[in-house]
Design an enzyme around this catalytic site. Structure first.
Site, PDB file in Angstrom:
ATOM      1  N   SER A   1       0.853  -1.189   0.000  1.00 53.33           N
ATOM      2  CA  SER A   1       0.000   0.000   0.000  1.00 53.33           C
ATOM      3  C   SER A   1       0.895   1.246   0.000  1.00 53.33           C
ATOM      4  CB  SER A   1      -0.955  -0.035   1.191  1.00 53.33           C
ATOM      5  OG  SER A   1      -2.001   0.890   1.025  1.00 53.33           O
TER       6      SER A   1
ATOM      7  N   ASP B   1      -8.544  -4.588  -6.632  1.00 49.34           N
ATOM      8  CA  ASP B   1      -8.215  -3.648  -5.558  1.00 49.34           C
ATOM      9  C   ASP B   1      -9.018  -2.356  -5.701  1.00 49.34           C
ATOM     10  OD1 ASP B   1      -7.025  -2.005  -3.665  1.00 49.34           O
ATOM     11  OD2 ASP B   1      -5.000  -2.677  -4.116  1.00 49.34           O
TER      12      ASP B   1
ATOM     13  N   HIS C   1      -6.969  -5.541  -2.199  1.00 48.25           N
ATOM     14  CA  HIS C   1      -5.869  -4.791  -1.590  1.00 48.25           C
ATOM     15  C   HIS C   1      -5.085  -5.708  -0.666  1.00 48.25           C
ATOM     16  CE1 HIS C   1      -3.832  -1.040  -0.974  1.00 48.25           C
ATOM     17  NE2 HIS C   1      -3.979  -1.104   0.339  1.00 48.25           N
TER      18      HIS C   1
END
Length: 660
Positions: A517, A602, A634
């Site tokens: 991330s 995602d 994600h």
């Protein structure tokens, strides 16, 4: 195989020792005793220094660090008679229920595509659970009974994200559910009749409410509103009244109601108004007045209360410095913690769940060297019994310690973090991987970390840095990261690496950066902006283009978009800044080996973020390993996808860092 290899190394070392000793002692032809003595001495020295004699832990399989636990996430029924937990079924974590008295177990969910995301008891005979679709984070709320044969989706609508606001413990027939069915950007509140699934709208979102709050009777009494930058706290005494604004603050300040007191009159709030660190206060909403200070800490934010539902009191607080800390206000709760700590010396101990009578309790243990386990504690007879080890196949003596560290940044800011070192190896000139956390409004904490343990088991040091912009260290530290993606936030990571090199821990020629991330962005930024510092980089669901990142956020993040502009940068006002710190526009600088991993579904970091950087780096003439999973979002949650990724990660670091 490892034992055979060790025998070979020892034999080879002994052979070399004898050869060298004989070559040297040929100069002592007239002194037979001296020749024998020196030969034995050399044999002992070489045998003692043989690599196989270092106390290295065995090489542990990748799967052992990342496979599903055999059993986990225990919860006790309100009457204290049954346990619910998750176990693998066809490689997916599903909910099981067991009677404590008989041990009879029943699987009550049958998920085969995705793990059950979370669950809780609704009364003594139903389980509520959540699940999304291929990682899209559009979670639906399901109910099932203890036979598992009557499962229903309580929110059966396409492209809808739902959640539970209040399970209404005292009302067996209803729950309060939030859902963005009418407007994908905001969530309304519905009362759900569990027997029929009928949904009744009880609070319609005007378009700017970003959160709701109930009292202990399940009445909707508070709401949170934003205009994009300013946040307002709304309150009403009864559900028949309209909400009124009590307080408006800039989003940089915190005024966060935590819970009502048990009389439903006062509230407990976390606030850093007129101060740097969040502290807990008592608050009178009717008078709109902050009352007593409940607890504060000079080092870090405080924002979690401990309480007893049965006795209707606040019993203490927890907060995180280097590790989790407790402050108890209630003697009974403090004695309970001391009792539990005495059962498990050397481990951290936390209460995971209690029954309504607060007699039977689920206890969770853990440390930096073990995921620990779950236990059932009975306060009536002071007995404790093991329910499960979370990873019994991993031995603590083979695991590395997570050591809290701190260093000064180049502009004299104190930065905290954690260092994990390989077991059985001198902490000198080691290959090192720095792992920036995601968020970035988050922080790393002390405990068992599977990624760090995998890497240290391979002989690699791991550095985790709570760079500026991380939460928990106060308002000033958090805000010092605003509009500093790729700049001072990245400098803190660089300074962490330089600290490890200056301490003699890290080999400057074997440094990698890896993260997920925001951490994935930081890995790309490290490769693009400090290419001479790193040997290789890995980006896991990381953004590469801050313009497209801000354009593609999920619809329910839109109310927060102006805040994102303040924290990251405005695509119009800060166009030059965003261009300067987006790695995709500087891909020609990325000349080190790069691994990119991405989930196709995602919703936070769109697949296009990874596609762009892979294409740009390849266009500049450099190779990229690109791993995409079509059934993930994600992060990789399905077990087989985790295995694929971490095998690729291990192979990548073995090739470029020389890890074992």
């Amino acid at each position: 195989m490892l034992k055979l290899y060790a025998i070979y190394i020892k034999t080879r070392a002994l052979y070399l020792a004898i050869i060298i000793a004989l070559k040297i002692t040929k100069f002592f032809k007239g002194a037979v005793f001296m020749r024998y003595a020196l030969t034995i001495l050399f044999i002992l020295i070489f045998f003692k220094c043989s690599p196989a004699n270092a106390e290295l832990p065995p090489l542990i399989e990748v799967e052992d660090f990342f496979k599903n636990p055999e059993i986990a996430a225990f919860s006790i029924s309100p009457d204290g008679l049954k346990l619910a937990y998750v176990k693998p079924y066809e490689r997916r974590m599903n909910v099981y229920v067991r009677e404590i008295a008989t041990g009879i177990e029943k699987r009550i969910t049958s998920a085969t595509e995705r793990d059950i995301a979370g669950f809780f008891w609704k009364g003594n005979n139903n389980i509520i659970y959540a699940q999304d679709f291929g990682g899209d984070e559009n979670y639906h709320v399901y109910i099932t009974d203890l036979t598992g044969s009557n499962t229903r989706d309580l929110t059966p609508f396409e492209n809808v994200k739902a959640g539970v606001i209040d399970d209404l413990e005292e009302d067996p027939e209803h729950m309060l559910i939030s859902m963005n069915k009418n407007n994908p950007e905001v969530f309304d509140v519905y009362r759900c009749e569990l027997s029929t699934g009928e949904l009744t709208l009880i609070a319609s979102n005007p378009g700017n409410i970003v959160g709701w709050m109930t009292d202990h009777d399940g009445k909707l009494r508070a709401a949170f509103m934003t205009d994009g930058v300013n946040e307002s706290f709304l309150y009403r005494q009864t559900e028949s009244e309209d909400f009124k604004i009590l307080m408006t603050t800039d989003f940089r300040d915190t005024f966060s109601p935590l819970m009502f007191d048990y009389d439903n009159k006062y509230m407990y709030v976390g606030s850093n108004l007129s101060r740097d660190k969040v502290a807990i206060y008592k608050f009178d909403p009717d008078e709109n007045k902050i009352l007593d200070l409940v607890f504060e800490n000079d080092e870090v934010d405080v924002g979690h209360l401990l309480h007893s539902k049965k006795r209707k009191i606040i019993t203490g607080v927890t907060y995180v410095t280097d590790k989790v800390q407790h402050k108890f206000f209630d003697k009974q709760r403090e004695e309970l913690q001391n009792t539990l700590d005495n059962f498990f010396p050397g481990l951290e101990v936390a209460l995971a769940d209690v029954d309504d009578d607060e007699r039977k309790m689920i206890v969770r243990t853990y440390s930096d060297k073990t995921r620990g386990g779950y236990y059932l504690y009975d306060t009536f007879d002071n007995s404790i019994s093991k329910l499960a080890d979370l990873s019994s196949w991993l031995q603590p003596e083979n695991m590395s310690s997570m050591k809290p560290i701190k260093f000064k940044s180049r502009d004299d800011l104190e930065i905290h973090g954690y260092l994990s070192l390989p077991v059985g190896v001198e902490a000198k000139n080691l290959p090192l991987v720095i792992i920036p956390h995601g968020g970035p409004s988050a922080r790393d904490t002390w405990g068992f970390d599977s990624e760090a343990q995998l890497l240290t088991n391979r002989g690699v040091a791991v550095l985790q840095v709570n760079f500026r912009g991380s939460t928990g260290y106060g308002k000033k530290f958090w805000q010092s990261g605003f509009k500093q993606w790729g700049l001072k936030m990245q400098d803190d990571l660089t300074d962490g690496v330089l600290w490890a090199i200056s301490e003699g821990i890290a080999d400057k020629n074997r440094i990698a950066i890896y993260g997920g991330s925001y951490g994935g962005y930081a890995a790309l930024a490290g490769a693009a902006f400090t290419p001479d510092l790193y040997t290789c980089a890995v980006s896991y669901v990381g953004p590469s283009n801050l313009f497209t990142l801000l354009e593609s956020i999920p619809p329910y993040w839109k109310p927060f978009l102006e805040m994102e502009y303040e924290e990251i940068g405005d695509p119009e006002k800060d166009k030059d800044l965003l261009h300067a710190v987006s790695p995709v526009f500087h891909a020609e600088n990325i000349k080190i080996p790069l691994l990119v991993a991405q989930g196709a579904n995602d919703p936070r970091v769109n697949k296009a973020e990874s596609d762009q950087i892979v294409e740009a780096v390849r266009k500049s003439g450099h190779e990229v390993i690109y791993l995409v999973k079509d059934n993930e979002g994600h992060g990789f949650h399905n077990e087989e996808n985790r295995f694929d990724f971490y095998h690729e990660l291990e192979k990548f670091f073995r090739k470029y860092l020389g890890s074992r």
